[in-house]
Design a protein around this motif. Sequence first.
Motif, mmCIF file in Angstrom:
data_model
loop_
_atom_site.group_PDB
_atom_site.id
_atom_site.type_symbol
_atom_site.label_atom_id
_atom_site.label_comp_id
_atom_site.label_asym_id
_atom_site.label_seq_id
_atom_site.Cartn_x
_atom_site.Cartn_y
_atom_site.Cartn_z
ATOM 1 N N SER A 70 -21.171 12.142 24.109
ATOM 2 C CA SER A 70 -21.392 13.549 24.404
ATOM 3 C C SER A 70 -20.089 14.182 24.875
ATOM 4 O O SER A 70 -19.361 13.569 25.658
ATOM 5 N N ASN A 71 -19.820 15.381 24.386
ATOM 6 C CA ASN A 71 -18.659 16.130 24.848
ATOM 7 C C ASN A 71 -17.339 15.659 24.228
ATOM 8 O O ASN A 71 -16.282 16.168 24.556
ATOM 9 N N VAL A 72 -17.382 14.680 23.323
ATOM 10 C CA VAL A 72 -16.133 14.157 22.752
ATOM 11 C C VAL A 72 -15.503 15.159 21.782
ATOM 12 O O VAL A 72 -14.298 15.114 21.513
ATOM 13 N N TYR B 171 -23.964 10.372 23.063
ATOM 14 C CA TYR B 171 -24.544 9.408 23.991
ATOM 15 C C TYR B 171 -23.670 9.357 25.237
ATOM 16 O O TYR B 171 -22.584 9.937 25.280
ATOM 17 N N GLY B 172 -24.144 8.641 26.229
ATOM 18 C CA GLY B 172 -23.309 8.379 27.404
ATOM 19 C C GLY B 172 -23.275 9.515 28.406
ATOM 20 O O GLY B 172 -22.392 9.571 29.246
ATOM 21 N N PHE B 173 -24.228 10.428 28.297
ATOM 22 C CA PHE B 173 -24.258 11.511 29.263
ATOM 23 C C PHE B 173 -25.131 11.097 30.445
ATOM 24 O O PHE B 173 -26.348 10.939 30.321
ATOM 25 N N VAL C 221 -32.047 9.000 26.630
ATOM 26 C CA VAL C 221 -31.154 7.838 26.605
ATOM 27 C C VAL C 221 -31.818 6.685 25.853
ATOM 28 O O VAL C 221 -31.205 6.031 25.016
ATOM 29 N N ARG C 222 -33.105 6.483 26.130
ATOM 30 C CA ARG C 222 -33.852 5.385 25.526
ATOM 31 C C ARG C 222 -33.974 5.546 24.016
ATOM 32 O O ARG C 222 -33.921 4.590 23.263
ATOM 33 N N GLU C 223 -34.144 6.782 23.594
ATOM 34 C CA GLU C 223 -34.411 7.015 22.173
ATOM 35 C C GLU C 223 -33.149 7.083 21.316
ATOM 36 O O GLU C 223 -33.212 6.972 20.099
ATOM 37 N N GLU D 18 -18.667 0.070 25.771
ATOM 38 C CA GLU D 18 -19.762 -0.651 25.116
ATOM 39 C C GLU D 18 -20.419 0.174 23.992
ATOM 40 O O GLU D 18 -20.708 -0.348 22.918
ATOM 41 N N ASP D 19 -20.666 1.462 24.259
ATOM 42 C CA ASP D 19 -21.333 2.289 23.253
ATOM 43 C C ASP D 19 -20.519 2.372 21.961
ATOM 44 O O ASP D 19 -21.070 2.336 20.867
#
Length: 202
Positions: free
Chosen positions: A32-34, A79-81, A89-91, A121-122
């Motif tokens: 997210s935000n990248v 992701y990662g927010f 996050v789960r989905e 990791e992500d």
Amino acid sequence: MKIVSAEFVTSAVKYEQYPELKHPEIAFAGRSNVGKSSLINVLVNRKRLVKTSSTPGRTQLVNFFDINDNLTFVDLPGYGFAKAPKKVVREWGPMVERYLAERRSLKGALLLIDIRRSPREDEFNLIAWFQAHGIPFKVVLTKADKFTNNKRGSNVARIAKELGVKKNELIPFSALSRMGRDDVWTAITDLVWPQKETPEDE
Ligand SMILES: Nc1nc2c(ncn2[C@@H]2O[C@H](COP(=O)(O)OP(=O)(O)OP(=O)(O)O)[C@@H](O)[C@H]2O)c(=O)[nH]1
Ligand SMILES: [Mg+2]
């Protein structure tokens, strides 16, 4: 690539809502935000084809865009927010992995990493999914304007080392200065039409 048209097709929350397979597809993945949405806007010379946000974690949909009626861009959710709702996050993982595993029109992916950060990791998970599903990918280092030329070079070298790839496999990019735009387009056309002439090239 000359941009003749760039149009929003649809947003989908689940696989069943994805549009019919029409054109070769390129997916944009990253934290997210990248700068995923900003990159797409610069690639297609549009200010607001894709909504950008200074509040990360908002794009939880898979967004499809038709480019020149011969290519599809897919803006994957970030992701990662930390503040994202638990359900979101789960989905995220199952949603993105299913897209990568089953989307037959997917020709390649761009993995975006902020040039100031280190792959975590992500990012390594995404790379493992790309490899597991045979999806060729390129890495774009976003927000390259945050560094001067010298520092930019040393950060490209650092991330290359962290990823275990060569420096010239990484594409520094800035949505502000548009630096790297041509290199990203070259990467995309190589992914979609490997060793072939690009249709409607300039
Ligand atoms: N300095 C700088 N800022 C950027 C750049 N690209 C994006 N930004 C800023 O970073 C923020 C997030 O950009 P987005 O393009 O919305 O990021 P995203 O990856 O689509 O984020 P999500 O949709 O939340 O996953 C915005 O405030 C942008 O203006 C860049 O190249 N340089
Ligand atoms: Mg976005």
